[in-house]
Design a protein around this motif. Structure first.
Motif, PDB file in Angstrom:
ATOM      1  N   ALA A  28       0.892  -1.193   0.038  1.00  0.00           N
ATOM      2  CA  ALA A  28      -0.100  -0.075  -0.057  1.00  0.00           C
ATOM      3  C   ALA A  28       0.884   1.230   0.198  1.00  0.00           C
ATOM      4  O   ALA A  28       1.847   1.376   0.843  1.00  0.00           O
ATOM      5  CB  ALA A  28      -0.785  -0.082   1.201  1.00  0.00           C
ATOM      6  N   GLY A  29       0.616   2.211  -0.926  1.00  0.00           N
ATOM      7  CA  GLY A  29       1.379   3.520  -1.000  1.00  0.00           C
ATOM      8  C   GLY A  29       2.800   3.083  -1.874  1.00  0.00           C
ATOM      9  O   GLY A  29       3.430   4.096  -2.014  1.00  0.00           O
ATOM     10  N   ARG A  30       3.342   1.941  -1.901  1.00  0.00           N
ATOM     11  CA  ARG A  30       4.764   1.724  -2.525  1.00  0.00           C
ATOM     12  C   ARG A  30       4.615   1.101  -4.005  1.00  0.00           C
ATOM     13  O   ARG A  30       5.298   1.471  -4.977  1.00  0.00           O
ATOM     14  CB  ARG A  30       5.201   0.774  -1.820  1.00  0.00           C
ATOM     15  CG  ARG A  30       5.531   1.420  -0.321  1.00  0.00           C
ATOM     16  CD  ARG A  30       6.636   0.384   0.440  1.00  0.00           C
ATOM     17  NE  ARG A  30       7.839  -0.052  -0.318  1.00  0.00           N
ATOM     18  CZ  ARG A  30       8.647  -0.794  -0.110  1.00  0.00           C
ATOM     19  NH1 ARG A  30       8.285  -1.661   1.118  1.00  0.00           N
ATOM     20  NH2 ARG A  30       9.907  -1.146  -0.480  1.00  0.00           N
ATOM     21  N   TYR A  31       3.383   0.398  -4.100  1.00  0.00           N
ATOM     22  CA  TYR A  31       3.147  -0.289  -5.406  1.00  0.00           C
ATOM     23  C   TYR A  31       1.933  -0.305  -5.814  1.00  0.00           C
ATOM     24  O   TYR A  31       1.004  -0.174  -4.826  1.00  0.00           O
ATOM     25  CB  TYR A  31       3.490  -1.707  -5.448  1.00  0.00           C
ATOM     26  CG  TYR A  31       4.998  -2.024  -5.104  1.00  0.00           C
ATOM     27  CD1 TYR A  31       6.120  -1.937  -6.411  1.00  0.00           C
ATOM     28  CD2 TYR A  31       5.645  -2.482  -3.973  1.00  0.00           C
ATOM     29  CE1 TYR A  31       7.359  -2.133  -6.261  1.00  0.00           C
ATOM     30  CE2 TYR A  31       6.973  -2.342  -3.991  1.00  0.00           C
ATOM     31  CZ  TYR A  31       7.869  -2.489  -4.824  1.00  0.00           C
ATOM     32  OH  TYR A  31       9.065  -2.468  -4.829  1.00  0.00           O
ATOM     33  N   ALA A  32       1.344  -0.214  -6.875  1.00  0.00           N
ATOM     34  CA  ALA A  32       0.054  -0.218  -7.382  1.00  0.00           C
ATOM     35  C   ALA A  32      -0.642  -1.611  -6.939  1.00  0.00           C
ATOM     36  O   ALA A  32       0.159  -2.591  -7.065  1.00  0.00           O
ATOM     37  CB  ALA A  32      -0.228   0.199  -8.755  1.00  0.00           C
ATOM     38  N   ARG A  33      -1.721  -1.852  -6.494  1.00  0.00           N
ATOM     39  CA  ARG A  33      -2.441  -2.945  -6.289  1.00  0.00           C
ATOM     40  C   ARG A  33      -3.834  -3.242  -6.970  1.00  0.00           C
ATOM     41  O   ARG A  33      -4.419  -2.071  -7.194  1.00  0.00           O
ATOM     42  CB  ARG A  33      -2.857  -3.204  -4.655  1.00  0.00           C
ATOM     43  CG  ARG A  33      -1.545  -3.000  -4.155  1.00  0.00           C
ATOM     44  CD  ARG A  33      -1.681  -3.356  -2.390  1.00  0.00           C
ATOM     45  NE  ARG A  33      -2.620  -2.188  -2.030  1.00  0.00           N
ATOM     46  CZ  ARG A  33      -3.180  -2.303  -0.771  1.00  0.00           C
ATOM     47  NH1 ARG A  33      -2.811  -3.156   0.187  1.00  0.00           N
ATOM     48  NH2 ARG A  33      -4.247  -1.350  -0.459  1.00  0.00           N
ATOM     49  N   GLY A  34      -4.313  -4.326  -7.149  1.00  0.00           N
ATOM     50  CA  GLY A  34      -5.344  -4.456  -7.736  1.00  0.00           C
ATOM     51  C   GLY A  34      -6.116  -5.932  -7.818  1.00  0.00           C
ATOM     52  O   GLY A  34      -5.408  -6.647  -7.308  1.00  0.00           O
TER      53      GLY A  34
END
Length: 165
Positions: free
Chosen positions: A37-43
């Motif tokens: 969270a906040g470092r890499y895009a997630r989905g």
């Protein structure tokens, strides 16, 4: 303080996923989703090179992480991962399918070598973590994949085993 050597007994999924995906997260696999969270895009949509983050369950208390190596269809991917079918073993391009009712990749089944097919457990996913380096191209059967990075796993570490009195 007394110390003893700790031996790395087998390859874990998290260091392997970090090496092949380029996603610089550490610790147990079940912490990767929150760390991202906040470092890499997630989905919730698989992408080649993304890390599939499994939630912890009773039979897998520290979760699991695997890199998506190929998209087959909207509900099937191939994974490259370690420590799944065989303790410490590496598996490349093994099948995983979305078995969620909504088709949202919230539950998957993964190929298991012990039965030579998809396993029977529906594993809950946290989702996909995007970023890092692109995966390697598929290797011909029987060939050695020299494009994956060499893993350096610590084999000896000093660990405290007691307290001096």
């Amino acid at each position: 303080m007394t110390t003893t050597a700790a031996q790395a007994r087998y390859l874990q999924c998290a260091p392997f996923a970090r090496e092949v995906s380029g996603i610089e997260l550490y610790g147990n696999a079940n912490t990767w989703w929150g760390q991202a969270a906040g470092r890499y895009a997630r989905g919730t949509t698989p992408q080649v090179g993304a890390v599939m983050a499994f939630k912890a369950i009773r039979s897998m208390p520290v979760g699991h992480v695997a890199m998506v190596s190929r998209i087959i269809s909207d509900r099937e991917v191939l994974l490259t991962h370690a420590n799944w079918s065989r303790r410490g073993g590496i598996e490349r391009d093994v099948r995983a399918i979305d078995v969620s009712d909504a088709g949202d990749w919230s539950k998957v089944r993964v190929w298991f070598a012990g039965i030579g097919d998809l396993g029977t457990t529906n594993y809950p996913l946290a989702g996909f973590i995007y970023g890092g380096k692109a995966p390697t191209q598929p290797v011909e059967p029987g060939a050695v994949d020299t494009t994956l990075p060499t893993l350096t796993i610590a084999t000896v570490a000093t660990v405290p085993t007691g307290i001096a009195h």
